[in-house]
Design a protein around this motif. Structure first.
Motif, PDB file in Angstrom:
ATOM      1  N   PRO A 125       0.818  -1.223   0.000  1.00 18.61           N
ATOM      2  CA  PRO A 125       0.000   0.000   0.000  1.00 18.61           C
ATOM      3  C   PRO A 125       0.849   1.268   0.000  1.00 18.61           C
ATOM      4  O   PRO A 125       0.481   2.257  -0.635  1.00 18.61           O
ATOM      5  N   GLN A 130       2.228   1.781  -3.433  1.00 18.44           N
ATOM      6  CA  GLN A 130       1.143   2.174  -4.330  1.00 18.44           C
ATOM      7  C   GLN A 130       0.877   3.687  -4.259  1.00 18.44           C
ATOM      8  O   GLN A 130       0.695   4.339  -5.292  1.00 18.44           O
ATOM      9  N   VAL A 131       0.898   4.222  -3.056  1.00 15.62           N
ATOM     10  CA  VAL A 131       0.682   5.665  -2.895  1.00 15.62           C
ATOM     11  C   VAL A 131       1.849   6.448  -3.498  1.00 15.62           C
ATOM     12  O   VAL A 131       1.655   7.442  -4.208  1.00 15.62           O
ATOM     13  N   ALA A 172       1.672   6.372  -7.209  1.00 12.88           N
ATOM     14  CA  ALA A 172       0.567   7.222  -7.665  1.00 12.88           C
ATOM     15  C   ALA A 172       0.988   8.687  -7.705  1.00 12.88           C
ATOM     16  O   ALA A 172       0.585   9.426  -8.601  1.00 12.88           O
ATOM     17  N   SER A 183      -5.092   3.787  -4.931  1.00 10.04           N
ATOM     18  CA  SER A 183      -4.135   4.043  -3.860  1.00 10.04           C
ATOM     19  C   SER A 183      -4.786   4.769  -2.682  1.00 10.04           C
ATOM     20  O   SER A 183      -4.123   5.047  -1.682  1.00 10.04           O
ATOM     21  N   SER A 219      -6.264   4.989   3.851  1.00  8.65           N
ATOM     22  CA  SER A 219      -4.814   4.785   3.859  1.00  8.65           C
ATOM     23  C   SER A 219      -4.120   5.893   4.632  1.00  8.65           C
ATOM     24  O   SER A 219      -4.243   7.069   4.292  1.00  8.65           O
ATOM     25  N   SER A 236       9.315   5.005  -4.574  1.00  7.68           N
ATOM     26  CA  SER A 236       8.291   4.089  -5.086  1.00  7.68           C
ATOM     27  C   SER A 236       8.894   2.772  -5.571  1.00  7.68           C
ATOM     28  O   SER A 236       8.252   2.037  -6.317  1.00  7.68           O
TER      29      SER A 236
END
Lengths: 114, 114
Positions: free
Chosen positions: A3, A6-7, A10, A54, A76, B12
């Motif tokens: 997670p 993913q953020v 993004a 996200s 999140s 990331s």
DNA sequence: TCTATATATTCTTTTTAGAGAATATACTGC
DNA sequence: GCAGTATATTCTCTAAAAAGAATATATAGA
């Protein structure tokens, strides 16, 4: 870990960051975002899907339009923190401020009936 | 915008996040990081370069070794904030905690003379 | 200066990401 | 149900990212 990554992913694309900064001003539909970013409609939709997955944005169907808005971050903690920080960040960026001042010109009704 | 994107991109990638979490514990040289991550040495060097360019880590040459450590964030407010947040984040992640408990086993002297 | 070792760089390959054109889906009003 | 429109999805192409092998560089010590 997933997670978080993913953020970060993004938020590592300029167009997606622009979307976030636009949505800080007000919720917007796809065609308004498309006009503001000056990219294709499918591209906007895909970016929005990534932002949604996200936990950064959410949407509400409104007839034929789909309004996207920033989440409260409940899904999140990473999204929550980053959205909070982003409110203060990049506010001096000329490209972004220029884009934001153009928002009032975007009229959903005229934009979409092309 | 560019510096912000650079920090987000740097964070990331899972291996780079692992490096950050390792360096939270102590400064480490390339061969220690290589052993902890179990990836090739060139790969570690390249990740470190990306982290350095974004202002997240810095290094100090120490003879034949190069010690990498987290910056104080003075070079980038984005890096500073993210490094601060990361101290609290991902501390329950089993993969990361496992990796961190192995740090004491990594002995630079034995690791590098292979 | 020669050797050994730690790290950086280059090269090549494979995977992933972003873009738009074309198409499909969903909703509205008749 | 049909027509029109906003959005989503698929497809294809191009570019960027990550990996390791091979190589280059730099430093320490004899």
């Amino acid at each position: 870990m997933k997670p978080f990554i993913q953020v970060m992913k993004a938020l590592s694309d300029p167009n997606r960051v622009k979307i976030i900064k636009l949505l800080e001003q007000k919720s917007m539909c796809v065609c308004e975002l498309r006009a503001a970013l000056n990219i294709s409609q499918p591209s906007v939709s895909k970016h929005l899907k990534i932002l949604e997955a996200s936990g950064l944005v959410d949407f509400q169907k409104n007839g034929l339009w789909v309004d996207y808005f920033l989440t409260d971050g409940r899904q999140s903690p990473y999204a929550a923190t980053l959205l909070g920080s982003l409110k203060h960040w990049l506010n001096e960026d000329p490209e972004l401020t220029g884009m934001i001042t153009e928002i009032p010109v975007l009229d959903r009704e005229t934009l979409c009936k092309r």
